[in-house]
Design an enzyme around this catalytic site. Structure first.
Site, PDB file in Angstrom:
ATOM      1  N   LYS A 261      -5.791  12.901  -1.607  1.00 18.70           N
ATOM      2  CA  LYS A 261      -6.502  11.797  -2.203  1.00 18.70           C
ATOM      3  C   LYS A 261      -6.847  10.659  -2.536  1.00 18.70           C
ATOM      4  O   LYS A 261      -8.127  10.364  -2.837  1.00 18.70           O
ATOM      5  CB  LYS A 261      -4.911  11.467  -3.169  1.00 18.70           C
ATOM      6  CG  LYS A 261      -3.605  11.932  -3.443  1.00 18.70           C
ATOM      7  CD  LYS A 261      -4.162  13.243  -5.083  1.00 18.70           C
ATOM      8  CE  LYS A 261      -2.305  13.379  -5.670  1.00 18.70           C
ATOM      9  NZ  LYS A 261      -2.859  13.402  -7.261  1.00 18.70           N
TER      10      LYS A 261
ATOM     11  N   ARG B  52       7.287  23.310  -4.416  1.00 18.14           N
ATOM     12  CA  ARG B  52       8.832  23.375  -3.972  1.00 18.14           C
ATOM     13  C   ARG B  52       9.064  24.866  -4.775  1.00 18.14           C
ATOM     14  O   ARG B  52      10.580  24.483  -5.095  1.00 18.14           O
ATOM     15  CB  ARG B  52       9.817  22.263  -3.743  1.00 18.14           C
ATOM     16  CG  ARG B  52       8.863  21.103  -3.159  1.00 18.14           C
ATOM     17  CD  ARG B  52       9.819  19.765  -3.218  1.00 18.14           C
ATOM     18  NE  ARG B  52      10.050  19.075  -4.589  1.00 18.14           N
ATOM     19  CZ  ARG B  52       9.229  18.123  -4.670  1.00 18.14           C
ATOM     20  NH1 ARG B  52       7.927  18.045  -4.593  1.00 18.14           N
ATOM     21  NH2 ARG B  52       9.332  18.154  -5.970  1.00 18.14           N
TER      22      ARG B  52
ATOM     23  N   TYR C  65       3.181   8.988 -11.787  1.00 17.22           N
ATOM     24  CA  TYR C  65       3.906  10.371 -11.712  1.00 17.22           C
ATOM     25  C   TYR C  65       5.111  10.084 -13.068  1.00 17.22           C
ATOM     26  O   TYR C  65       6.439  10.702 -12.921  1.00 17.22           O
ATOM     27  CB  TYR C  65       4.568  10.205 -10.686  1.00 17.22           C
ATOM     28  CG  TYR C  65       4.782  11.705 -10.241  1.00 17.22           C
ATOM     29  CD1 TYR C  65       3.834  13.323 -10.175  1.00 17.22           C
ATOM     30  CD2 TYR C  65       6.048  12.341  -9.552  1.00 17.22           C
ATOM     31  CE1 TYR C  65       4.158  13.656  -9.655  1.00 17.22           C
ATOM     32  CE2 TYR C  65       6.229  13.548  -9.075  1.00 17.22           C
ATOM     33  CZ  TYR C  65       5.411  14.542  -9.187  1.00 17.22           C
ATOM     34  OH  TYR C  65       5.708  16.096  -8.723  1.00 17.22           O
TER      35      TYR C  65
ATOM     36  N   GLU D 261      -7.248  15.459 -11.723  1.00 14.60           N
ATOM     37  CA  GLU D 261      -5.969  14.901 -12.566  1.00 14.60           C
ATOM     38  C   GLU D 261      -6.624  14.561 -13.472  1.00 14.60           C
ATOM     39  O   GLU D 261      -7.239  13.220 -13.499  1.00 14.60           O
ATOM     40  CB  GLU D 261      -4.974  14.698 -11.423  1.00 14.60           C
ATOM     41  CG  GLU D 261      -4.014  15.506 -10.723  1.00 14.60           C
ATOM     42  CD  GLU D 261      -3.080  14.705 -10.204  1.00 14.60           C
ATOM     43  OE1 GLU D 261      -2.910  13.603 -10.219  1.00 14.60           O
ATOM     44  OE2 GLU D 261      -2.129  15.704  -8.785  1.00 14.60           O
TER      45      GLU D 261
ATOM     46  N   ASP E 243      -8.166  10.836 -10.983  1.00 12.00           N
ATOM     47  CA  ASP E 243      -7.636  11.336  -9.985  1.00 12.00           C
ATOM     48  C   ASP E 243      -7.548  12.536  -8.735  1.00 12.00           C
ATOM     49  O   ASP E 243      -7.138  13.955  -9.063  1.00 12.00           O
ATOM     50  CB  ASP E 243      -5.521  11.192  -9.758  1.00 12.00           C
ATOM     51  CG  ASP E 243      -5.007  11.174  -8.898  1.00 12.00           C
ATOM     52  OD1 ASP E 243      -6.276  10.760  -7.220  1.00 12.00           O
ATOM     53  OD2 ASP E 243      -3.942  11.055  -8.298  1.00 12.00           O
TER      54      ASP E 243
ATOM     55  N   GLU F 238      -1.778  23.355 -12.638  1.00 11.54           N
ATOM     56  CA  GLU F 238      -0.695  23.469 -13.553  1.00 11.54           C
ATOM     57  C   GLU F 238      -1.476  24.484 -14.578  1.00 11.54           C
ATOM     58  O   GLU F 238      -0.990  25.009 -14.531  1.00 11.54           O
ATOM     59  CB  GLU F 238      -0.281  22.135 -14.456  1.00 11.54           C
ATOM     60  CG  GLU F 238       0.621  21.430 -13.765  1.00 11.54           C
ATOM     61  CD  GLU F 238       0.549  19.877 -14.255  1.00 11.54           C
ATOM     62  OE1 GLU F 238      -0.780  18.800 -14.547  1.00 11.54           O
ATOM     63  OE2 GLU F 238       1.079  19.908 -15.227  1.00 11.54           O
TER      64      GLU F 238
HETATM   65 CA    CA Z   1      -2.243  11.074  -9.455  1.00 11.14          CA
END
Ligand code: CA
Length: 414
Positions: free
Chosen positions: A251, A140, A126, A197, A231, A356
């Protein structure tokens, strides 16, 4: 090292992404003999049948390529990797080898690519500060986007090795437990928030011993090469399940990798300093070594470019990831795959996930055909490709990782 040119008879343009500075390895079969798998090396618009070429020109290493996948070669270690790369470079750049290899070049349009190696353990990091910040804000909104540990260690989770698939494999939309907005109870339903991803993956060749650490500076002895990773992520399943142990079924339904593994040795001109080395780190992560990588990814959705994420902006390098994943004495196995996490740059046209780009669906993406996407629809095809800085300012290619979404098996069927 300056750029070696392919032998004239090969007719490989100087700027071809699979020129002699790339030489990625894969597992292929000729469409005329689909059951016979071979190890191949991409050169221009052809694939060199390395399983046959080694029999002919490098018999001492031929056993490494007989199975038709990369498992034995990965385990053979960095000395073998360097020897074979040097040999192949000679065969493809010196005209005197034409007679020995010309009949072993298969046109790329005649090959079917397979999963290049047996995936042992699969870990996903990450490592992009931009991605972690963007996702933190969306998942969050009332908390600090970066968790307190983020700048001190490369965060990761263990993924599902058995569902890593080669580029071109259809991805079935998953079903699972989802809690609709405003509801208190979950329902078992079809994923409505399917995402990609864009990531890099690092392929481990040489194993390590349980109880012994691998240092960041030892990356070239253990990591064979780099591939592209998608991903695939079910955001609605992930959002309900991930606290407190991290991603699981959101995932694990499929992870696509590119068929070509670019050797780490091809990336010597792409190495850059990762931003984390300019921060205070515990000693095992602070070891000097510029293993950030100047690799630019491109993501297309149904043929339309939606993002160009730059890997050079990643906070953590693969060398730091390697050191971290063994710092407790956990051992490496041949075929371990660790992925970088979504690659996102600072600009919206550099974000590596649809979540995003569309701000979790609030700002749908407009496609040239007039349609819009908040999330992936059935039939959508996502292609991740990339190039790296090579010798003499050239770009060398990593190929691509593609996948098309097929409809879910409805939750009440089967
Ligand atoms: Ca990922």
């Amino acid at each position: 090292m300056a750029l070696a040119r392919a032998a004239d008879w090969l007719n490989v343009p100087r700027d071809h992404p699979f020129g002699p500075a790339s030489l990625p390895y894969g597992s292929f079969s000729d469409v005329r003999h689909p059951a016979m798998r071979r190890v191949g090396v991409a050169i221009g618009d052809h694939v060199l049948d390395l399983s046959a070429a080694a029999d002919r020109l490098l018999p001492g290493r031929a056993a490494d390529f007989r199975s038709g996948c990369l498992d034995e070669f990965l385990a053979a270690g960095d000395g073998a990797w360097a020897q074979v790369r040097a040999e192949i470079t000679t065969w493809l750049t010196e005209g005197r080898y034409r007679q020995a290899i010309e009949d072993l070049l298969v046109p790329a349009e005649n090959v079917c690519m397979h999963l290049p190696f047996t995936v042992a353990d699969y870990v996903d990091f990450y490592a992009s500060e931009q991605h972690a910040t963007n996702v933190g804000r969306l998942f969050r909104p009332d908390a600090e986007p970066l968790t307190p540990n983020w700048r001190h260690l490369p965060i990761a989770y263990h993924g599902r090795a058995g569902t890593v698939v080669v580029s071109g494999t259809p991805i079935q939309r998953p079903c699972g437990q989802i809690r609709p907005a405003g509801a208190t109870a979950p329902a078992y339903q079809t994923c409505a928030r399917l995402d990609f991803e864009a990531e890099l993956g690092f392929v481990v060749g040489t194993p390590s011993v349980l109880g012994e650490r691998v240092r960041a500076g030892q990356i070239a002895q253990h990591v064979f090469g780099v591939c592209l990773v998608n991903d695939w992520s079910a955001r609605d399943i992930q959002g309900w399940e991930y606290v407190p142990l991290g991603p699981f079924l959101g995932k694990s339904f499929g992870t696509t990798i590119s068929p070509w593994i670019l050797p780490l040795a091809a990336l010597e001109h792409a190495r850059v300093r990762p931003p984390s080395l300019d921060t205070d780190l515990v000693s095992y992560l602070a070891e000097p070594g510029d293993w950030g990588l100047d690799i630019e990814l491109t993501v297309t959705l149904n043929g339309h470019v939606v993002s160009r994420p730059p890997y050079s902006a990643m906070h953590w390098s693969p060398a730091q990831m390697l050191a971290h994943l063994t710092v407790n004495g956990a051992s490496l196995r041949t075929g371990d795959l660790f992925a970088s996490g979504t690659v996102s740059g600072p600009r919206p046209d550099q974000y590596g996930s649809l979540m995003e780009i569309t701000r979790a669906g609030q700002e749908p993406l407009k496609l040239p055909d007039g349609s819009t996407r908040s999330w992936l629809e059935d039939g959508d095809e996502v292609v991740i490709s990339a190039t790296a800085t090579g010798p003499d300012g050239m770009r060398i290619g990593l190929g691509d990782a593609r996948g098309q979404i097929v409809p879910a098996l409805p939750p009440n069927a089967g």
